[in-house]
Design an enzyme around this catalytic site. Structure first.
Site, PDB file in Angstrom:
ATOM      1  N   ASP A 127       2.395   5.212   8.159  1.00 39.55           N
ATOM      2  CA  ASP A 127       1.693   3.836   8.834  1.00 39.55           C
ATOM      3  C   ASP A 127       0.483   3.662   8.132  1.00 39.55           C
ATOM      4  OD1 ASP A 127       0.733   2.359  10.685  1.00 39.55           O
ATOM      5  OD2 ASP A 127       0.689   3.737  12.116  1.00 39.55           O
ATOM      6  N   SER A 130      -2.707   2.311  10.267  1.00 37.30           N
ATOM      7  CA  SER A 130      -3.416   3.358  11.039  1.00 37.30           C
ATOM      8  C   SER A 130      -4.539   4.069   9.686  1.00 37.30           C
ATOM      9  CB  SER A 130      -2.587   4.586  11.540  1.00 37.30           C
ATOM     10  OG  SER A 130      -1.914   3.919  12.566  1.00 37.30           O
TER      11      SER A 130
END
Length: 364
Positions: A127, A130
């Site tokens: 991710d 993130s």
């Protein structure tokens, strides 16, 4: 299978770092790095060569790479230099740039946009949003503290007492939570607001006060809050007016996938803020949470400093490059088989969410 890393034209990060290059070579990949790609990330050509990478000029990278990597997509005029059927991994932001997939499709580029990876447990190690958001939230508070003409913590001195700064964080996702934690660590009073009521406990666990606005659409898409009605946004603005105008610092992080960022801080609110206050808008590339935000610019309105910057992760470019490289490594592991060929699958959410063009192509 040959991986090529392209030098960034906009960003200071680099697609791979030497430690990850070693891991990819150990798996059987050949890794090529465009010369001087790591300079802005404090990595020399010699560091990459010591890890086993081959240093090449840009045109040579295009000609000989099966997989190409860059943090920011290259300019469209260079797409024609790609080998047909090449795999290109980057952050294309198709939710902002609506025609990017069509352009990539035309050049027979199989493109994976890492900012489209779902925010699920299995995808956490890949991710990118993130990884970068955490750095951005941290840097946003430090930048605000630098610009604010006041202390952040409460101080009691022989010359008098200094009240702590008030920080309001809009959006309690990864960036917002990191901003809350950082602001608390340096002594501010912190409030936060988010349409997702389940974030209340997280905000409180970090020492922030959660401001609840009733009536929000609670549905969530890939970890993002949903678009709200005009009636709710107006209700939110009315409730938030007092908190915004009393804040010394506002950190804006609220985005909604596939649409413009909601405008929460209006011009009227800014004009009622104290002189010297600071707004850091991390949602600027999606239009911004502040009505007066200009993406990539710093503006002053009625003595309030407004910073529109969605790329504050560049402020910690060494760690940002390392985290991005780890995201790339984990992503390649997920979408490739033991022979380093892409898995042809329509059943994997990570693959189908991130592939934005020529998804039926499979590497040889």
């Amino acid at each position: 299978m040959v991986i090529g890393v392209l030098k960034e034209w906009f960003d200071n990060k680099v697609g791979l770092v030497p430690a990850v290059v070693k891991k990819l070579i150990a798996k059987g990949y050949t890794v090529q790095i465009e010369t001087k790609s790591g300079r802005s990330s404090y990595i020399a050509n010699a560091d990459f060569e010591a890890a086993g990478a081959i240093i090449k000029e840009r045109d040579e990278i295009f000609k000989s790479s099966d997989i190409l990597i860059s943090f920011t997509p290259i300019k469209e005029e260079e797409y024609k230099k790609f080998k047909k059927g090449v795999v290109y991994i980057s952050n294309f932001k198709p939710y902002i740039y609506k025609d990017v997939a069509e352009k990539l499709q035309k050049y027979e580029i199989q493109a994976f946009s890492l900012d489209m990876i779902p925010r699920s447990s299995i995808a956490q190690s890949m991710d990118v949003l993130s990884s970068m958001s955490s750095i951005a939230g941290y840097k946003a508070v430090l930048k605000a503290a630098d610009l604010l003409p006041r202390y952040f913590p409460m101080l009691i001195t022989s010359a008098g007492s200094v009240k702590p700064a008030k920080v309001l964080v809009i959006g309690a996702g990864v960036a917002g939570l990191q901003a809350i934690a950082t602001a608390k660590r340096i002594g501010a009073i912190v409030e936060a607001v988010d349409t997702r009521l389940e974030t209340e406990d997280e905000v409180k666990s970090l020492g922030g006060k959660f401001l609840k606005v009733e009536g929000a659409n609670q549905s969530v898409s890939q970890g993002y809050g949903s678009e709200q009605t005009d009636e709710f946004i107006q209700k939110q603005r009315e409730m938030m007016f007092k908190h915004i105008t009393e804040a010394d610092v506002i950190i804006c992080t609220a985005t909604v996938r596939s649409t413009k960022a909601p405008v929460i801080v209006t011009k009227e609110m800014v004009e009622n803020m104290r002189r010297g206050s600071v707004i850091i808008d991390l949602a600027s590339d999606a239009g911004g949470n502040c009505e007066l935000t200009e993406d990539g610019k710093s503006v002053i309105h009625n003595y309030v400093h407004i910073i529109g910057n969605s790329n504050l992760s560049d402020g910690a470019v060494v760690d940002a490059s390392t985290l991005f490289a780890n995201n790339i490594y984990n992503f390649l592991n997920h979408i490739s088989d033991s022979d380093l060929k892409l898995k042809s699958t329509d059943h994997d959410e990570i693959y189908t969410s991130s592939c934005i063009s020529n998804c039926n192509l499979v590497t040889n």
